[in-house]
Motif scaffolding. Structure first.
Motif, PDB file in Angstrom:
ATOM      1  N   SER A   1      -6.657 112.889  83.849  1.00 26.40           N
ATOM      2  CA  SER A   1      -7.431 113.671  82.709  1.00 26.40           C
ATOM      3  C   SER A   1      -8.547 112.903  82.267  1.00 26.40           C
ATOM      4  CB  SER A   1      -6.510 114.290  81.871  1.00 26.40           C
ATOM      5  OG  SER A   1      -6.045 113.285  81.006  1.00 26.40           O
ATOM      6  N   LEU A   2      -9.303 113.228  81.549  1.00 24.60           N
ATOM      7  CA  LEU A   2     -10.429 112.372  80.683  1.00 24.60           C
ATOM      8  C   LEU A   2      -9.787 111.423  79.763  1.00 24.60           C
ATOM      9  CD1 LEU A   2     -13.457 114.913  80.554  1.00 24.60           C
ATOM     10  CD2 LEU A   2     -13.137 113.010  82.087  1.00 24.60           C
ATOM     11  N   GLU A   3      -8.851 111.954  79.165  1.00 23.94           N
ATOM     12  CA  GLU A   3      -8.213 111.310  78.117  1.00 23.94           C
ATOM     13  C   GLU A   3      -7.251 110.205  78.656  1.00 23.94           C
ATOM     14  OE1 GLU A   3      -7.485 114.771  78.192  1.00 23.94           O
ATOM     15  OE2 GLU A   3      -9.234 115.338  76.901  1.00 23.94           O
ATOM     16  N   GLN A   4      -6.705 110.630  79.705  1.00 27.68           N
ATOM     17  CA  GLN A   4      -5.940 109.538  80.363  1.00 27.68           C
ATOM     18  C   GLN A   4      -6.951 108.407  81.060  1.00 27.68           C
ATOM     19  OE1 GLN A   4      -4.035 111.942  83.302  1.00 27.68           O
ATOM     20  NE2 GLN A   4      -2.031 111.709  82.319  1.00 27.68           N
ATOM     21  N   GLN A   5      -7.774 108.804  81.819  1.00 31.36           N
ATOM     22  CA  GLN A   5      -8.931 107.598  82.125  1.00 31.36           C
ATOM     23  C   GLN A   5      -9.636 107.022  81.122  1.00 31.36           C
ATOM     24  OE1 GLN A   5      -9.584 107.370  85.573  1.00 31.36           O
ATOM     25  NE2 GLN A   5     -10.902 105.678  85.012  1.00 31.36           N
ATOM     26  N   ASP A   6      -9.950 107.718  80.049  1.00 28.65           N
ATOM     27  CA  ASP A   6     -10.570 106.754  78.825  1.00 28.65           C
ATOM     28  C   ASP A   6      -9.672 105.790  78.354  1.00 28.65           C
ATOM     29  OD1 ASP A   6     -12.823 106.322  77.153  1.00 28.65           O
ATOM     30  OD2 ASP A   6     -11.679 107.505  75.518  1.00 28.65           O
ATOM     31  N   TYR A   7      -8.328 106.370  78.128  1.00 30.14           N
ATOM     32  CA  TYR A   7      -7.098 105.196  77.575  1.00 30.14           C
ATOM     33  C   TYR A   7      -6.960 104.234  78.624  1.00 30.14           C
ATOM     34  CZ  TYR A   7      -2.633 103.365  76.512  1.00 30.14           C
ATOM     35  OH  TYR A   7      -1.940 102.397  76.326  1.00 30.14           O
TER      36      TYR A   7
ATOM     37  N   LYS B   1     -10.034 101.531  78.855  1.00 29.92           N
ATOM     38  CA  LYS B   1      -9.800 100.612  77.647  1.00 29.92           C
ATOM     39  C   LYS B   1      -8.787  99.699  77.843  1.00 29.92           C
ATOM     40  CE  LYS B   1     -12.059 104.029  74.435  1.00 29.92           C
ATOM     41  NZ  LYS B   1     -11.834 104.891  73.165  1.00 29.92           N
TER      42      LYS B   1
ATOM     43  N   TYR C   1      -7.035 106.408  89.751  1.00 25.75           N
ATOM     44  CA  TYR C   1      -7.892 105.843  88.783  1.00 25.75           C
ATOM     45  C   TYR C   1      -8.821 105.139  89.594  1.00 25.75           C
ATOM     46  CZ  TYR C   1      -4.731 107.078  85.118  1.00 25.75           C
ATOM     47  OH  TYR C   1      -4.114 107.781  84.192  1.00 25.75           O
TER      48      TYR C   1
END
Length: 109
Positions: free
Chosen positions: A41-47, A50, A103
């Motif tokens: 998900s976008l949240e997982q990819q963003d985390y 980072k 990823y």
């Protein structure tokens, strides 16, 4: 019992014992090759982007920086919660590193 009959019987028992195990291994290899990695998900990819920052890559290896230091990885190396490194590829403006859990990390040069 004749020794030749004993040897043939043992070969048959050994083959009969190994066939199911070979089938399970072959099935596992088939499933792992044919399954597509899930898209995070976008949240997982963003985390994850980072947490793991790709700082260097070439055709053989890649270096990631984290809050805890640096990691040098090769194809097949584990990369924490992102899975194993499956590909390190050159693109027009840099490098991309893909993992078994879907990823993709990029670095431009």
């Amino acid at each position: 019992m004749h020794p030749l009959v004993f040897i043939q019987t043992n070969k048959f028992l050994a083959i009969a014992a190994l066939l199911p195990a070979a089938g399970v291994v072959a099935y596992g290899a088939f499933i792992s090759v044919t399954e597509k990695p899930p898209h995070p998900s976008l949240e997982q990819q963003d985390y994850v982007s980072k947490t793991y920052r790709l700082s260097y890559a070439d055709g053989q290896k890649a270096m990631f920086k984290t809050d805890y230091g640096a990691s040098l990885v090769f194809i097949g190396s584990p990369l924490g919660e992102t899975g194993r490194v499956t590909e390190i590829a050159k693109h027009a403006n840099g490098w991309a590193v893909s993992t078994s859990k879907g990823y993709i990390f990029t670095v431009t040069r």
